[in-house]
Design a protein around this motif. Structure first.
Motif, PDB file in Angstrom:
ATOM      1  N   LEU A  11       0.821  -1.206   0.000  1.00  0.00           N
ATOM      2  CA  LEU A  11       0.000   0.000   0.000  1.00  0.00           C
ATOM      3  C   LEU A  11       0.859   1.262   0.000  1.00  0.00           C
ATOM      4  O   LEU A  11       0.521   2.250  -0.667  1.00  0.00           O
ATOM      5  N   LEU A  12       1.956   1.241   0.738  1.00  0.00           N
ATOM      6  CA  LEU A  12       2.840   2.408   0.770  1.00  0.00           C
ATOM      7  C   LEU A  12       3.475   2.655  -0.598  1.00  0.00           C
ATOM      8  O   LEU A  12       3.637   3.805  -1.020  1.00  0.00           O
ATOM      9  N   GLN A  13       3.833   1.592  -1.298  1.00  0.00           N
ATOM     10  CA  GLN A  13       4.359   1.744  -2.646  1.00  0.00           C
ATOM     11  C   GLN A  13       3.303   2.361  -3.564  1.00  0.00           C
ATOM     12  O   GLN A  13       3.591   3.262  -4.362  1.00  0.00           O
ATOM     13  N   GLY A  14       2.077   1.876  -3.435  1.00  0.00           N
ATOM     14  CA  GLY A  14       0.986   2.435  -4.229  1.00  0.00           C
ATOM     15  C   GLY A  14       0.723   3.887  -3.888  1.00  0.00           C
ATOM     16  O   GLY A  14       0.445   4.708  -4.775  1.00  0.00           O
ATOM     17  N   LEU A  15       0.809   4.219  -2.586  1.00  0.00           N
ATOM     18  CA  LEU A  15       0.631   5.603  -2.155  1.00  0.00           C
ATOM     19  C   LEU A  15       1.688   6.508  -2.796  1.00  0.00           C
ATOM     20  O   LEU A  15       1.385   7.623  -3.246  1.00  0.00           O
ATOM     21  N   GLY A  16       2.930   6.021  -2.846  1.00  0.00           N
ATOM     22  CA  GLY A  16       3.993   6.802  -3.474  1.00  0.00           C
ATOM     23  C   GLY A  16       3.716   7.068  -4.941  1.00  0.00           C
ATOM     24  O   GLY A  16       3.946   8.185  -5.428  1.00  0.00           O
ATOM     25  N   VAL A  17       3.205   6.069  -5.638  1.00  0.00           N
ATOM     26  CA  VAL A  17       2.875   6.244  -7.058  1.00  0.00           C
ATOM     27  C   VAL A  17       1.730   7.240  -7.223  1.00  0.00           C
ATOM     28  O   VAL A  17       1.764   8.107  -8.107  1.00  0.00           O
ATOM     29  N   THR A  18       0.718   7.144  -6.375  1.00  0.00           N
ATOM     30  CA  THR A  18      -0.415   8.075  -6.444  1.00  0.00           C
ATOM     31  C   THR A  18       0.044   9.510  -6.225  1.00  0.00           C
ATOM     32  O   THR A  18      -0.360  10.425  -6.958  1.00  0.00           O
ATOM     33  N   VAL A  19       0.877   9.714  -5.210  1.00  0.00           N
ATOM     34  CA  VAL A  19       1.388  11.067  -4.938  1.00  0.00           C
ATOM     35  C   VAL A  19       2.219  11.565  -6.114  1.00  0.00           C
ATOM     36  O   VAL A  19       2.103  12.728  -6.533  1.00  0.00           O
ATOM     37  N   SER A 159      -4.830   3.155 -12.538  1.00  0.00           N
ATOM     38  CA  SER A 159      -4.779   1.735 -12.194  1.00  0.00           C
ATOM     39  C   SER A 159      -5.285   0.874 -13.350  1.00  0.00           C
ATOM     40  O   SER A 159      -4.958  -0.313 -13.432  1.00  0.00           O
ATOM     41  N   LEU A 160      -6.065   1.470 -14.253  1.00  0.00           N
ATOM     42  CA  LEU A 160      -6.625   0.734 -15.392  1.00  0.00           C
ATOM     43  C   LEU A 160      -5.676   0.673 -16.578  1.00  0.00           C
ATOM     44  O   LEU A 160      -5.981   0.029 -17.574  1.00  0.00           O
ATOM     45  N   ILE A 161      -4.528   1.359 -16.462  1.00  0.00           N
ATOM     46  CA  ILE A 161      -3.508   1.238 -17.506  1.00  0.00           C
ATOM     47  C   ILE A 161      -2.251   0.599 -16.902  1.00  0.00           C
ATOM     48  O   ILE A 161      -1.135   0.932 -17.281  1.00  0.00           O
ATOM     49  N   THR A 162      -2.478  -0.284 -15.957  1.00  0.00           N
ATOM     50  CA  THR A 162      -1.464  -1.149 -15.326  1.00  0.00           C
ATOM     51  C   THR A 162      -0.476  -0.410 -14.426  1.00  0.00           C
ATOM     52  O   THR A 162       0.544  -0.979 -14.049  1.00  0.00           O
ATOM     53  N   LEU A 163      -0.759   0.827 -14.053  1.00  0.00           N
ATOM     54  CA  LEU A 163       0.133   1.555 -13.157  1.00  0.00           C
ATOM     55  C   LEU A 163      -0.234   1.184 -11.719  1.00  0.00           C
ATOM     56  O   LEU A 163      -1.396   1.313 -11.308  1.00  0.00           O
ATOM     57  N   ALA A 164       0.760   0.738 -10.953  1.00  0.00           N
ATOM     58  CA  ALA A 164       0.501   0.198  -9.610  1.00  0.00           C
ATOM     59  C   ALA A 164       0.364   1.312  -8.581  1.00  0.00           C
ATOM     60  O   ALA A 164       1.196   1.472  -7.684  1.00  0.00           O
ATOM     61  N   ASP A 165      -0.713   2.076  -8.686  1.00  0.00           N
ATOM     62  CA  ASP A 165      -0.980   3.143  -7.720  1.00  0.00           C
ATOM     63  C   ASP A 165      -1.703   2.576  -6.506  1.00  0.00           C
ATOM     64  O   ASP A 165      -1.820   1.351  -6.349  1.00  0.00           O
ATOM     65  N   LEU A 166      -2.210   3.461  -5.657  1.00  0.00           N
ATOM     66  CA  LEU A 166      -2.872   3.033  -4.429  1.00  0.00           C
ATOM     67  C   LEU A 166      -4.107   2.184  -4.727  1.00  0.00           C
ATOM     68  O   LEU A 166      -4.337   1.153  -4.076  1.00  0.00           O
TER      69      LEU A 166
END
Length: 220
Positions: A11-19, A159-166
């Protein structure tokens, strides 16, 4: 909540991608919004292409725009990685909305102040940078803050284009553990907290710029 704790690093990795997506797309949107908002006040040869860009990106779905960048462009020989697609797609989309905010603030700027700037022999550039933009920015900030919150929420589309966000990571945890309530609850809380941080930052910036402008006015 033990399940969420066990997957906290995911989740923290996804949070970093979202930010990262939100910040980069936000900066792109602001740059495009200011540039196109100013350009729409220029000669028709410049204003009309910009107007078409704004109407197209405001009038079509952000998700479809992302799909075009990620799925259609490779077929035309241009392949972009998911992060670039997410940042460019959301930046272009919200840059069009930002352009409307800038245009509205500039159009509603008091005519008397422009005339006063002319009377003081200020050039067009000086009038824009020293008089118009500092005051227009104060008017724009609340709306720009709202746009950034909307951009944050729209970032879940990557997230729908395979980017591992939150959102992508939360859905992955949900599929692996079948703990839907926990995963979605954490997702809701995370987006809410991020949105509040953006809103707080916008209000703090508005207060600081307002105080600085009032200070400059009193000095004069």
């Amino acid at each position: 909540m033990d399940t969420i704790w066990n997957y906290r690093w995911l989740l923290l990795q996804g949070l970093g991608v979202t930010v990262q997506v939100t910040v980069l797309a936000g900066l792109l949107a602001l740059a495009l919004g200011i540039a196109t908002g100013l350009a729409r006040r220029g000669p028709p040869l410049i204003a009309w292409p910009v107007h078409i860009y704004v109407e197209v990106f405001r009038g079509t779905s952000a998700l479809v725009q992302l799909f075009v960048l990620f799925f259609v462009l490779p077929g035309m020989g241009l392949r972009l990685d998911p992060m670039t697609c997410g940042v460019v797609g959301l930046g272009l989309c919200y840059g069009a909305y930002c352009s409307e905010v800038v245009r509205g603030a500039l159009n509603n700027f008091p005519r008397a102040q422009r005339e006063a700037a002319v009377a003081l022999n200020l050039t067009g550039t000086q009038t824009l940078t020293r008089v118009v933009l500092p005051q227009a920015l104060l008017v724009m900030l609340p709306q720009l803050g709202n746009l950034m919150v909307e951009l944050l929420k729209a970032s879940s589309l990557v997230s729908l284009i395979t980017l591992a966000d939150l959102t992508f990571q939360a859905r992955s945890i949900m599929r692996l553990t079948l703990h839907t309530v926990e995963a979605m609850s954490v997702l809701l809380v995370a987006y809410f907290v991020l949105a509040q941080l953006i809103s707080f930052g916008a209000r703090a910036l508005e207060a600081r710029l307002g105080g600085a402008w009032r200070g400059r006015t009193e000095e004069r």
